[in-house]
Design an enzyme around this catalytic site. Structure first.
Site, short mmCIF file in Angstrom:
data_model
loop_
_atom_site.label_atom_id
_atom_site.label_comp_id
_atom_site.label_asym_id
_atom_site.label_seq_id
_atom_site.Cartn_x
_atom_site.Cartn_y
_atom_site.Cartn_z
N PRO A 43 1.01 -1.67 0.02
CA PRO A 43 -0.68 0.25 0.12
C PRO A 43 1.28 1.24 0.10
O PRO A 43 0.12 2.27 -0.12
CB PRO A 43 -0.87 -0.10 1.84
N GLU B 7 1.54 -7.91 8.04
CA GLU B 7 1.38 -6.65 7.73
C GLU B 7 2.92 -5.84 7.51
O GLU B 7 2.76 -5.63 7.26
CB GLU B 7 0.79 -5.88 9.00
N ARG C 129 -0.32 -8.78 -20.91
CA ARG C 129 -1.26 -8.55 -22.14
C ARG C 129 -0.02 -8.03 -22.73
O ARG C 129 -0.82 -7.57 -24.49
CB ARG C 129 -2.52 -7.56 -22.11
N ASP D 53 -5.29 1.53 -28.76
CA ASP D 53 -6.07 2.51 -29.12
C ASP D 53 -6.24 3.00 -28.20
O ASP D 53 -6.35 4.45 -28.02
CB ASP D 53 -7.98 1.26 -29.37
C1 LIG Z 1 5.62 -2.93 3.40
N1 LIG Z 1 4.41 -4.06 2.71
C2 LIG Z 1 4.78 -5.17 1.60
C3 LIG Z 1 3.58 -4.27 3.05
C4 LIG Z 1 2.55 -3.67 4.12
C5 LIG Z 1 0.77 -3.84 4.55
C6 LIG Z 1 0.22 -5.54 3.24
C7 LIG Z 1 1.24 -6.07 2.42
C8 LIG Z 1 0.43 -6.95 2.25
N2 LIG Z 1 -1.07 -6.43 1.64
C9 LIG Z 1 -1.22 -5.82 0.40
C10 LIG Z 1 -0.33 -5.81 -0.55
C11 LIG Z 1 -0.46 -4.21 -1.42
C12 LIG Z 1 -1.65 -4.19 -1.43
C13 LIG Z 1 -1.59 -2.25 -2.39
N3 LIG Z 1 -3.30 -1.31 -2.39
O1 LIG Z 1 -1.35 -2.53 -3.50
C14 LIG Z 1 -2.76 -3.78 -0.63
N4 LIG Z 1 -2.38 -5.02 0.90
C15 LIG Z 1 2.70 -5.32 2.38
#
Ligand SMILES: CN(C)c1cccc(CNc2ccc(C(N)=O)cn2)c1
Length: 246
Positions: free
Chosen positions: A89, A116, A154, A169
């Site tokens: 995130p 997390e 793709r 396109d």
């Molecule tokens: C720092 N890190 C690797 C991480 C931190 C928190 C959760 C997660 C795993 N959950 C995710 C991964 C990507 C997305 C997104 N929005 O692309 C959403 N949730 C990974």
């Protein structure tokens, strides 16, 4: 195109390797997807792959040693100097331009973290780019990783066949796609726009371009901000806006 995926749930990745155009691309050897599971590299006798965060707080992180060992194996199986992307995130937002860049690399290793997230030192030392598919938290990076695998695949010549250019396109031009219609000609009194049944390909092309411009203006004005319109595009958009009482 080579994809290495570091994931605790390799079976999830079947969603792209066992269905649709990406399945066929795997079978044709146009793409290769390797999954490496940190759980196969645990050293403690309980097979733990998560660990507590320093400083306390809720949730767990990916344990460093299994993750780094899995990453080392992934690098050994991938082409030399393959870039490492971590789904997060906190990453840069995935868009057409970034998908195009990743495709140009020829290979990529994707870390699909669970819990997390992962230790900041692993991110700093081992990861070239953090990528996000949107501003929300998921239970793992597998779904975002599969978005990258699908979107990048793709772009590989031969994966889409003749609809390749159709895809190029609109979005490659940074515009939203025009509305699409198929049989029947009328549904609940709503008819297919007559122009699409006119057989006049010049008029159809202009109508579709006008729809791309109008819809982008209405729904994603941010995409139009850094786009210079041609005289024709300007005329078509002005006409659309008048017709839609803007
Ligand atoms: C720092 N890190 C690797 C991480 C931190 C928190 C959760 C997660 C795993 N959950 C995710 C991964 C990507 C997305 C997104 N929005 O692309 C959403 N949730 C990974």
């Amino acid at each position: 195109m080579y994809f290495g995926v570091i994931t605790l749930f390799p079976e999830m990745i079947d969603a792209v390797t066992k269905f649709g155009v990406t399945r066929r691309a795997c079978e044709n050897g146009l793409i290769k997807v390797d999954c490496i599971n940190p759980r196969d590299y645990t050293e403690d006798k309980f097979g733990n792959v998560d660990d507590k965060p320093y400083g306390g707080g809720p949730g767990m992180l990916m344990q460093v040693q299994p993750l780094r060992d899995a990453l080392r194996v992934a690098r050994s199986q991938a082409p030399k100097d393959t870039k490492v992307v971590c789904m997060s995130p906190q990453g840069v937002q995935l868009n057409h331009s970034l998908v195009t860049d990743i495709h140009s690399w020829g290979s990529v290793i994707l870390i699909a973290g669970r819990y997390e997230g992962i230790d900041e030192r692993v991110l700093q030392k081992e990861v070239d780019l953090e990528v996000s598919v949107g501003d929300y938290v998921l239970s793992g990076g597998e779904l975002p990783a599969m978005c990258i695998i699908d979107a990048v695949s793709r772009m590989v010549p031969g994966v889409l066949g003749n609809i390749q250019n159709a895809q190029e396109d609109s979005f490659a031009q940074g515009l939203l796609h025009f509305p699409q219609y198929t049989r029947p000609e009328e549904i609940d009194g709503m008819r297919v726009p007559e122009v699409l049944m006119s057989g006049n390909h010049e008029k159809i092309r202009n109508w579709r371009l006008q729809q791309c411009l109008g819809r982008t203006y209405e729904r994603r004005p941010d995409l139009l901000k850094n786009r210079v319109l041609t005289k024709l595009e300007r005329k078509l958009l002005d006409e659309y806006l008048q017709e839609h009482d803007f």
